[in-house]
Design a protein around this motif. Structure first.
Motif, PDB file in Angstrom:
ATOM      1  N   THR A   1      14.254  -8.945   6.459  1.00  0.00           N
ATOM      2  CA  THR A   1      13.537  -8.254   5.381  1.00  0.00           C
ATOM      3  C   THR A   1      14.234  -6.975   4.961  1.00  0.00           C
ATOM      4  N   GLY A   2      15.170  -6.557   5.777  1.00  0.00           N
ATOM      5  CA  GLY A   2      15.851  -5.308   5.474  1.00  0.00           C
ATOM      6  C   GLY A   2      14.960  -4.103   5.655  1.00  0.00           C
ATOM      7  N   MET A   3      13.909  -4.282   6.440  1.00  0.00           N
ATOM      8  CA  MET A   3      13.009  -3.149   6.648  1.00  0.00           C
ATOM      9  C   MET A   3      12.761  -2.960   8.138  1.00  0.00           C
ATOM     10  N   GLU A   4      13.083  -1.769   8.606  1.00  0.00           N
ATOM     11  CA  GLU A   4      12.885  -1.439  10.020  1.00  0.00           C
ATOM     12  C   GLU A   4      11.381  -1.233  10.267  1.00  0.00           C
ATOM     13  N   ILE A   5      10.837  -1.898  11.256  1.00  0.00           N
ATOM     14  CA  ILE A   5       9.399  -1.721  11.514  1.00  0.00           C
ATOM     15  C   ILE A   5       9.207  -0.946  12.803  1.00  0.00           C
ATOM     16  N   GLU A   6       8.421   0.080  12.694  1.00  0.00           N
ATOM     17  CA  GLU A   6       8.066   0.804  13.909  1.00  0.00           C
ATOM     18  C   GLU A   6       6.894   0.066  14.546  1.00  0.00           C
ATOM     19  N   TYR A   7       6.911  -0.116  15.841  1.00  0.00           N
ATOM     20  CA  TYR A   7       5.786  -0.786  16.499  1.00  0.00           C
ATOM     21  C   TYR A   7       5.715  -0.360  17.956  1.00  0.00           C
ATOM     22  N   LEU A   8       4.573  -0.599  18.558  1.00  0.00           N
ATOM     23  CA  LEU A   8       4.410  -0.317  19.984  1.00  0.00           C
ATOM     24  C   LEU A   8       4.096  -1.620  20.696  1.00  0.00           C
ATOM     25  N   THR A   9       4.571  -1.733  21.925  1.00  0.00           N
ATOM     26  CA  THR A   9       4.099  -2.839  22.745  1.00  0.00           C
ATOM     27  C   THR A   9       3.390  -2.258  23.959  1.00  0.00           C
ATOM     28  N   GLY A  10       2.339  -2.944  24.340  1.00  0.00           N
ATOM     29  CA  GLY A  10       1.567  -2.455  25.475  1.00  0.00           C
ATOM     30  C   GLY A  10       0.771  -3.574  26.090  1.00  0.00           C
ATOM     31  N   THR A  11      -0.131  -3.218  26.952  1.00  0.00           N
ATOM     32  CA  THR A  11      -0.875  -4.270  27.643  1.00  0.00           C
ATOM     33  C   THR A  11      -2.332  -3.891  27.846  1.00  0.00           C
ATOM     34  N   MET A  12      -3.115  -4.923  28.073  1.00  0.00           N
ATOM     35  CA  MET A  12      -4.479  -4.691  28.500  1.00  0.00           C
ATOM     36  C   MET A  12      -4.462  -4.526  30.006  1.00  0.00           C
ATOM     37  N   ILE A  13      -5.263  -3.592  30.475  1.00  0.00           N
ATOM     38  CA  ILE A  13      -5.439  -3.481  31.922  1.00  0.00           C
ATOM     39  C   ILE A  13      -6.771  -4.153  32.220  1.00  0.00           C
TER      40      ILE A  13
ATOM     41  N   THR B   1       0.817  -1.224   0.000  1.00  0.00           N
ATOM     42  CA  THR B   1       0.000   0.000   0.000  1.00  0.00           C
ATOM     43  C   THR B   1       0.843   1.264   0.000  1.00  0.00           C
ATOM     44  N   GLY B   2       2.105   1.141   0.388  1.00  0.00           N
ATOM     45  CA  GLY B   2       2.920   2.335   0.508  1.00  0.00           C
ATOM     46  C   GLY B   2       2.630   3.134   1.765  1.00  0.00           C
ATOM     47  N   ALA B   3       1.625   2.713   2.537  1.00  0.00           N
ATOM     48  CA  ALA B   3       1.312   3.394   3.799  1.00  0.00           C
ATOM     49  C   ALA B   3       2.047   2.682   4.916  1.00  0.00           C
ATOM     50  N   PRO B   4       2.803   3.435   5.738  1.00  0.00           N
ATOM     51  CA  PRO B   4       3.542   2.774   6.820  1.00  0.00           C
ATOM     52  C   PRO B   4       2.580   2.142   7.826  1.00  0.00           C
ATOM     53  N   VAL B   5       2.933   0.964   8.293  1.00  0.00           N
ATOM     54  CA  VAL B   5       2.090   0.282   9.272  1.00  0.00           C
ATOM     55  C   VAL B   5       2.808   0.314  10.610  1.00  0.00           C
ATOM     56  N   VAL B   6       2.121   0.779  11.639  1.00  0.00           N
ATOM     57  CA  VAL B   6       2.711   0.781  12.981  1.00  0.00           C
ATOM     58  C   VAL B   6       1.878  -0.130  13.878  1.00  0.00           C
ATOM     59  N   PRO B   7       2.174  -1.430  13.869  1.00  0.00           N
ATOM     60  CA  PRO B   7       1.357  -2.329  14.684  1.00  0.00           C
ATOM     61  C   PRO B   7       1.526  -2.046  16.176  1.00  0.00           C
ATOM     62  N   GLU B   8       0.438  -2.228  16.887  1.00  0.00           N
ATOM     63  CA  GLU B   8       0.484  -2.110  18.348  1.00  0.00           C
ATOM     64  C   GLU B   8       0.214  -3.502  18.898  1.00  0.00           C
ATOM     65  N   ILE B   9       1.225  -4.070  19.526  1.00  0.00           N
ATOM     66  CA  ILE B   9       1.082  -5.458  19.997  1.00  0.00           C
ATOM     67  C   ILE B   9       0.713  -5.443  21.480  1.00  0.00           C
ATOM     68  N   MET B  10      -0.370  -6.143  21.764  1.00  0.00           N
ATOM     69  CA  MET B  10      -0.963  -6.030  23.098  1.00  0.00           C
ATOM     70  C   MET B  10      -0.864  -7.361  23.838  1.00  0.00           C
ATOM     71  N   VAL B  11      -0.328  -7.292  25.031  1.00  0.00           N
ATOM     72  CA  VAL B  11      -0.152  -8.486  25.846  1.00  0.00           C
ATOM     73  C   VAL B  11      -1.307  -8.569  26.848  1.00  0.00           C
ATOM     74  N   PRO B  12      -2.087  -9.629  26.797  1.00  0.00           N
ATOM     75  CA  PRO B  12      -3.280  -9.695  27.648  1.00  0.00           C
ATOM     76  C   PRO B  12      -3.011 -10.185  29.074  1.00  0.00           C
ATOM     77  N   LEU B  13      -3.897  -9.792  29.949  1.00  0.00           N
ATOM     78  CA  LEU B  13      -3.980 -10.305  31.322  1.00  0.00           C
ATOM     79  C   LEU B  13      -2.684 -10.166  32.132  1.00  0.00           C
ATOM     80  N   VAL B  14      -2.052  -9.037  31.953  1.00  0.00           N
ATOM     81  CA  VAL B  14      -0.838  -8.784  32.721  1.00  0.00           C
ATOM     82  C   VAL B  14      -1.214  -8.299  34.126  1.00  0.00           C
ATOM     83  N   GLY B  15      -0.540  -8.851  35.135  1.00  0.00           N
ATOM     84  CA  GLY B  15      -0.733  -8.379  36.497  1.00  0.00           C
ATOM     85  C   GLY B  15       0.573  -7.851  37.069  1.00  0.00           C
ATOM     86  N   LEU B  16       1.668  -8.384  36.522  1.00  0.00           N
ATOM     87  CA  LEU B  16       3.001  -8.046  37.022  1.00  0.00           C
ATOM     88  C   LEU B  16       3.812  -7.411  35.912  1.00  0.00           C
ATOM     89  N   ARG B  17       4.615  -6.449  36.267  1.00  0.00           N
ATOM     90  CA  ARG B  17       5.483  -5.854  35.259  1.00  0.00           C
ATOM     91  C   ARG B  17       6.413  -6.901  34.665  1.00  0.00           C
TER      92      ARG B  17
END
Ligand code: ADP
Ligand code: MG
Ligand code: MG
Length: 883
Positions: A744-756, A707-723
């Motif tokens: 792939t030779g391509m740097e991917i921007e992404y976020l990691t986070g969690t469900m509260i 698509t030529g549009a940069p994709v910034v996936p946000e990866i979410m870790v479920p059911l976290v209680g402890l850091r």
């Protein structure tokens, strides 16, 4: 204390704003009077008196009584008539009027002040004895019904008998003498039934009627109505006492009701009906067929009865002017009651008119264009949840199809189809192009493909947050759950409903907006996202601060959501992808594998499948943010349950049955929702998270290249209680990201986070935020874990809780602001302390609930995420929340 407010003769002590003390009717009568409109003079006893009446053992204080008498005297002066007088008697109506319009309250008593003496005077005054006796019989019937508690049907029987005996078709055919005879029969009925005479003393009548209004506040119907509509019991009702005007004074008199615009289409045209020589509720009671008010409406209806416009042109043009005036004054469509007494127009009520959602849209947009209201006001005029009416097909209200059962309105819209009892049947039928309704006792994740294939879903068990309900809402498929009056007999493959037994292939219709189930096919109205809808949504979007994302698990969801204006995906539940087609087999192999090696082999097969799903999702979302949650549910949800399935799957996997069953037993959990799920899976089996992360990153690269549009996936870790849990899983993800970047030779921007979604996570948010770039409040689980109420079992007792007043609202539907909300506020605040740029959103079912969205605005969240069909609702609610 001031108990009584008077109005009439071009002035009033109250105002439209005084609804709390004067009730809706009283406040608007006062407003109309002070606008100089023709309103019969009257008085309003304030709502506070209602509570006092009940506290005082159904009596009222003396100063109140004095104020009423003074007000009544004022009415005598304005009208030149005397209450109870033997000449020119003043007749009055006693009308209830609460703050909120409340059907089920006391009915109005008209013509009060008539007795055997004043009736003669009234006839003499008017030069019309028939009118006087007609009024008297009406009064006796209403008073006996409302104040003395005698069923009005007994009176109607007498009247019907008399009309039959005399050979009259209509009430208006009755002569004075004939009415007089009916009056004597009525009075006799009262004496026979109650052993007491109809009261002749006008003041006894007056206080009897006032007391009856106050007493009706606590009658069963009123209490039930208040309960259903969340109207506080301590509001009380006001009482309006008003001089009578008479629509039953011959052929130049009439009574009618009107809306200043068409309440079903919103068209800017006067809409209403009237009846000549009639009184009070005759129009709505269907005693005769009412006539159109405008000539245009008469022509459209093809009626040969003349319109008010033709019949009473002067009164009509005055009425038209008043309609305009009131609409401009209130800046809203009005619902009006009026009476014409010998050619003279009198206004008896005005209020904002009820309307369909379609009409509400049109009226709001038109009024902006007319310069009557602002765009912001227009946005506020639409009840967000009412948009459901527009977004789904609805059942034609005129249908006469029999209702064969009812349950909870779990997912809105109506659907017709042949009954099937299994997901497989549904898929097979869809392949043949047949439309089906999937009927189950309850559904489980294995039914997903069948639910997709069905037009609608009906279950006999489960609540508003049962599996069927949540999934159906997510898919935008109509669904009725918990239809307890119906039974599914799986052995004989029949559905037993009220008065019928249906088999596979029989056609039913479900209405997920009302919970009804109907036999056969029913005509439907299709949704139309017309110009007004588009304009309003545009105005709403200008106002809105929060973004609105969608919960979407499949490309179809994502497409639908984008069409509805979603600005990203807030929750993609990856597990749903594992139920598609043959994937479940590979998934089962992965779960049942005895070693990491076996698991990896199966995961290698799953990888390309997930990758292609994600690639498609990213393409559809075209650069908009996409939050993907790693595998969350306990593993055994993917495994076969019945003996038949177990035998089949074991054979397919080439495992001896005993071994297979041992593996199943090993996976069994006593309390799976609090068991081996969420990030706990990724910690036990990091290779699962690795595969998913790889699928995400590879897909991001692929989609960005397409698509030529940069994709910034946000990866979410479920059911976290402890850091430390989050740290562990994040490290796995980061490792994969690095590897994929290298490959792939391509740097991917992404976020990691969690469900509260655990109270501990909310409380430790400042620490967890050190490792998380975003939080998404998983309010389904957070509600479950905060209350300690299993959401799959809540339906069984939440209703009882609500009925007994233990809780007001189902916390799984509308966020519990005090408890769960407190945790959200704490987590948001502590999280942002650590990381000011922390992205905050909500992805539970509450993300589509207007009240909960309001809360999110106040908690300063960045976005809400909801199922695709709720996206427009959320856009509107989020806009309203900013005001
Ligand atoms: P509701 O709240 O059920 O609409 P209302 O108090 O408005 O009850 O009264 C019902 C009807 O009685 C009105 O539509 C009106 O036609 C008639 N009515 C009430 N008061 C008067 C009055 N003072 N003169 C003539 N008609 C009246
Ligand atoms: Mg009314
Ligand atoms: Mg959850």
């Amino acid at each position: 204390k001031k108990w009584v407010y008077t109005f009439g003769n071009g002035a009033a002590e109250g105002r439209a704003g005084d609804v709390a003390i004067l009730g809706g009717k009283g406040a608007n009568l006062a407003e109309m009077a002070s606008l100089g409109l023709p309103v019969p003079p009257g008085l309003t006893i304030i709502t506070d008196a209602c509570a006092l009446y009940h506290k005082n053992g159904r009596d009222l204080p003396d100063d109140l009584k004095l104020q009423v008498m003074a007000g009544l005297h004022g009415m005598e002066i304005v009208t030149g008539k005397t209450f109870g007088g033997s000449q020119s008697p003043l007749l009055i109506s006693v009308r209830s009027g609460a703050r909120a319009s409340m059907p089920g309250m006391m009915d109005t008593v008209l013509n009060l002040g008539l007795n055997d003496r004043t009736v003669e005077a009234l006839g003499h005054d008017a030069g019309d004895a028939r009118f006087a006796w007609d009024s008297y019989r009406r009064f006796i019937q209403m008073y006996a019904d409302v104040v003395m508690g005698l069923d009005h049907e007994m009176f109607e029987e007498i009247l019907e008998d008399e009309k039959g005996r005399l050979g009259h078709e209509y009430d208006t055919d009755m002569s004075a003498v004939e009415w007089q005879h009916v009056v004597s029969l009525y009075k006799k009925l009262i004496e026979d039934e109650l052993g007491e005479a109809f009261p002749q003393d006008c003041h006894v009548q007056l206080w009897g009627a006032i007391g009856a209004v106050f007493a009706s506040w606590t009658n069963h119907r009123a209490v039930t109505y208040r309960h259903l509509h969340n109207i506080p019991g301590d509001w009380g009702t006001a009482v309006n006492v008003q001089a009578m005007v008479f629509g039953n004074l011959g052929s130049s008199s009439a009574t009618g009701v009107a809306f200043t615009r068409n309440p079903s289409t919103g068209e800017a045209e006067l809409y209403g009906e009237f009846l000549v020589n009639a009184q009070g509720e005759d129009v709505v009671a269907g005693i005769r067929t009412p006539q159109s008010i405008t000539e245009a409406a008469r022509l459209a209806s093809g009626s040969d009865k003349p319109s008010m416009e033709k019949l009473m042109p002067e009164a009509f043009s005055e009425f038209l002017a008043i309609c305009k005036r009131l609409e401009t004054h209130y800046r809203d469509m009005q619902d009006l009651e009026f009476t014409i007494e010998r050619g003279k127009l009198w206004m008896l009520q005005t209020r904002s008119g009820k309307r369909t959602t379609r009409a509400a849209m049109k009226i709001a947009v038109d009024m902006v264009e007319e310069g009557l209201i602002s765009q912001d006001e227009a946005v506020c005029r639409i009840e967000p949840s009412s948009l459901d009416q527009l977004l789904h097909p609805t059942i034609d209200p005129g249908t006469s199809r029999p209702i064969i059962g009812s349950g909870l309105p779990a997912s809105p819209g109506a659907a017709t189809g042949e009954i099937v009892f299994t997901a497989e049947e549904a898929v097979a039928a869809e392949a043949e192009g047949r439309r089906v309704i999937l009927v189950r006792i309850e559904t489980s994740p294995e039914d997903i493909h069948g639910m997709h294939a069905a037009e609608g879903i009906l279950t006999t068990r489960g609540g508003m947050t049962s599996h069927a309900a949540v999934v159906a809402r997510g898919m935008g498929i109509p669904c009725v759950t918990g239809a307890g009056s119906m039974r599914v007999d799986m052995r004989n493959r029949v559905l037993i409903g009220v008065g019928c037994m249906l088999k596979r292939g029989d056609v039913i219709t479900i209405d997920g907006s009302s919970g009804r189930v109907l036999k056969g096919e029913v005509p439907m109205t299709q949704p139309e996202l017309s110009g007004d809808f588009g304009k309003l949504m545009e105005w709403a979007d200008k106002l809105r601060r929060m973004t609105v994302r969608t919960n979407a698990d499949t490309p179809a969801d994502a497409r639908a959501a984008r069409a509805f204006g979603a600005e990203g995906i807030g929750l993609c539940r990856t597990e749903h992808m594992f139920f598609e087609g043959d994937r479940i087999h590979v998934m089962r192999e992965m779960i049942l594998a005895e070693s990491e090696k076996g698991r990896r082999a199966a995961l290698d097969e799953l990888l390309p499948m997930q990758r292609s799903d994600f690639t498609e999702l990213f393409q559809i979302m075209h650069g908009l943010p996409v939050t993907i949650r790693l595998l969350d549910p306990p593993l055994h949800e993917f495994l076969p349950k019945t003996d038949g399935e177990i035998v089949e799957v074991a054979a397919a996997m080439g495992m001896p049955q005993t071994v297979f069953r041992q593996r199943l037993d090993a996976l069994h959990e006593f309390n799976p929702m609090l068991g081996h799920r969420g990030c706990r899976l990724a910690i036990s089996y990091p290779e699962i998270a690795e595969m998913q992360a790889r699928a995400i990153f590879e897909a991001a690269v692929a989609a960005a290249r397409i698509t030529g549009a940069p994709v910034v996936p946000e990866i979410m870790v479920p059911l976290v209680g402890l850091r430390s849990e989050l740290d562990y899983v994040t490290a796995v993800i980061d490792g994969v990201a690095e590897a994929v970047a290298k490959e792939t030779g391509m740097e991917i921007e992404y976020l990691t986070g969690t469900m509260i979604e655990l109270p501990r996570a909310a409380l430790r948010a400042h620490v967890i935020a050190e490792a998380a770039e975003f939080f998404s409040f998983g309010t389904n689980d957070l509600t479950q874990t905060t209350f300690g109420i299993s959401r799959d079992d809540a339906a069984r007792f939440i209703n009882t809780y609500q009925r007994k007043g233990i809780i007001e609202r189902d916390p799984f539907i509308s966020l519990d602001f005090d408890g769960v909300g407190e945790l959200i506020r704490i987590a948001a605040e502590r999280g942002r302390q650590t990381r000011p740029e922390l992205k905050l959103g909500i992805c539970g079912e509450h993300g589509g609930d207007p009240a909960s969205i309001h809360f999110c605005e106040n908690a300063d969240l960045d976005y809400v995420s909801c199922s695709p069909f709720r996206v427009p609702i959320a856009r509107l609610a989020a806009a309203q929340a900013t005001l």
